[in-house]
Motif scaffolding. Sequence first.
Motif, PDB file in Angstrom:
ATOM      1  N   ILE A 143      67.427  13.898  13.224  1.00 42.59           N
ATOM      2  CA  ILE A 143      66.709  12.635  13.340  1.00 42.59           C
ATOM      3  C   ILE A 143      65.516  12.755  14.285  1.00 42.59           C
ATOM      4  CG2 ILE A 143      68.711  11.220  12.764  1.00 42.59           C
ATOM      5  CD1 ILE A 143      67.678  11.300  16.374  1.00 42.59           C
ATOM      6  N   LEU A 326      71.034   7.687   5.636  1.00 36.42           N
ATOM      7  CA  LEU A 326      71.678   8.992   5.823  1.00 36.42           C
ATOM      8  C   LEU A 326      72.239   9.506   4.503  1.00 36.42           C
ATOM      9  CD1 LEU A 326      73.664   8.485   9.158  1.00 36.42           C
ATOM     10  CD2 LEU A 326      71.524   9.736   8.849  1.00 36.42           C
ATOM     11  N   TYR A 338      63.013  15.914   9.800  1.00 33.20           N
ATOM     12  CA  TYR A 338      63.661  14.849  10.576  1.00 33.20           C
ATOM     13  C   TYR A 338      63.608  13.538   9.791  1.00 33.20           C
ATOM     14  CZ  TYR A 338      62.500  18.157  14.324  1.00 33.20           C
ATOM     15  OH  TYR A 338      62.347  19.287  15.083  1.00 33.20           O
ATOM     16  N   HIS A 339      64.592  12.663  10.083  1.00 31.49           N
ATOM     17  CA  HIS A 339      64.600  11.330   9.482  1.00 31.49           C
ATOM     18  C   HIS A 339      64.694  10.277  10.582  1.00 31.49           C
ATOM     19  CE1 HIS A 339      64.840  12.397   5.190  1.00 31.49           C
ATOM     20  NE2 HIS A 339      65.343  13.514   5.679  1.00 31.49           N
ATOM     21  N   GLU A 340      64.185   9.105  10.266  1.00 24.33           N
ATOM     22  CA  GLU A 340      63.982   8.067  11.285  1.00 24.33           C
ATOM     23  C   GLU A 340      65.290   7.477  11.800  1.00 24.33           C
ATOM     24  OE1 GLU A 340      60.862   4.398  11.993  1.00 24.33           O
ATOM     25  OE2 GLU A 340      61.428   4.920   9.945  1.00 24.33           O
ATOM     26  N   TYR A 341      65.323   7.279  13.119  1.00 24.67           N
ATOM     27  CA  TYR A 341      66.469   6.654  13.795  1.00 24.67           C
ATOM     28  C   TYR A 341      65.909   5.786  14.914  1.00 24.67           C
ATOM     29  CZ  TYR A 341      70.862   6.226  16.446  1.00 24.67           C
ATOM     30  OH  TYR A 341      71.964   5.750  17.102  1.00 24.67           O
ATOM     31  N   PRO A 358      73.601   9.809  17.166  1.00 23.42           N
ATOM     32  CA  PRO A 358      73.273  11.236  17.099  1.00 23.42           C
ATOM     33  C   PRO A 358      73.916  12.026  18.230  1.00 23.42           C
ATOM     34  CG  PRO A 358      71.385   9.978  17.902  1.00 23.42           C
ATOM     35  CD  PRO A 358      72.430   8.982  17.530  1.00 23.42           C
TER      36      PRO A 358
END
Length: 387
Positions: A143, A326, A338-341, A358
């Motif tokens: 993330i 997710l 990466y992915h947004e958190y 995370p």
Amino acid sequence: MNQVLEIAPILTEKIFTSPVKIAKIELLKLDYRIGDREIYFVRSVSSDGAVGITIAHKYKYVQNFYPILQNLVIPYFIGKDARKLESLIDGVYLFRRNYKLGGLPFWCCVAWVEMSLLDLLGKVAGKSVGQILGGVLRPEIPIYLSSLRRDTTPEKEVAFAQKRIEKTGAKAIKFKIGGRMSNNVDAAPGRTKNLISLARKTLGDSIAIHADANGSYDAKTAIEVGRMLEAHNVSFFEEPCPFEELEEIKHVADVLSMSVAAGELETSWSRFKSMIRQRTIDIAQPDLIFYGGFIRTIRVARQAEKAGIFTTIHNPERGPGINYPLHCASCIPNPYKYHEYNAKSLKETDWFAPVLKPENGVIKVPQEPGLGMSFDPKILREAKAFL
């Protein structure tokens, strides 16, 4: 418009041995808030009594969008076989000439219904959403922390980022720059340049920095800002120009050597295909709710993969809203690293589970059937049909 002809089937129908007839879909609302938010659910029930349920994310919009949901979206699905969900997502666009409403309000409603039906199908099959949408390709998702604020000083923003990076082990961060659709005006004089410079100096070269302008600039100014971002080794420049100004976004992407990301407010399959084919963007960034759900989003990712373009799911949600992107990121073929958190810390709660946080910069994808979320039975009993 036959998306299925262009993209291979996504939903694995052969998992299901018999029809899953949709008997009922309803919008539910709690009479009280939890924290600062109103809570809406969309619940689907099959003729055999199987139940799927989802939070209606982007909850601030439900109050305005629900007539579309109840009058133009839900009626189309009743009596249909949920195993045919992929074709149903295309069919509802034509139902009652919904194509005349084919923007964000319409596709949010479709997404809420689709997610409740995917939860139902996953529970019927005993498999997670990722497993029924082509298979889970990665069990955990790296993330980037996403700070959503422009009302802070660079010093406060970087201090916050540093604290959250230490807490989560994240290897990447995204800051808001510019002023949001602001015609080249910064949130505060000099804030963007000072923020990025201080962030790189403080966080060091091991942390990937991303910048989101939310359409703050015209192409000329975006290129100037982009040069500054490149000088500080920023990984991607999100929505440098207003989201509808595709020619300007493409010009920025063509001139800069850094990656340009966009797509969070896009609702058109045709425009997304054009953005990908013309290389308007380097990273596709569909929003799982705004764009209409898992199936349409995975189609974008597969189309982007053909062009060598990465996909990252736009997701500023907190709470149970963390779960669904997710699942999507777990089964797309071309994820960005990466992915947004949402960077804001998430408190422990007892009204939904699991509370996903995370560790060492990654989050494990839930493998429970359906969407992998459970809600306090008391809250579900108290949620009433919203009319």
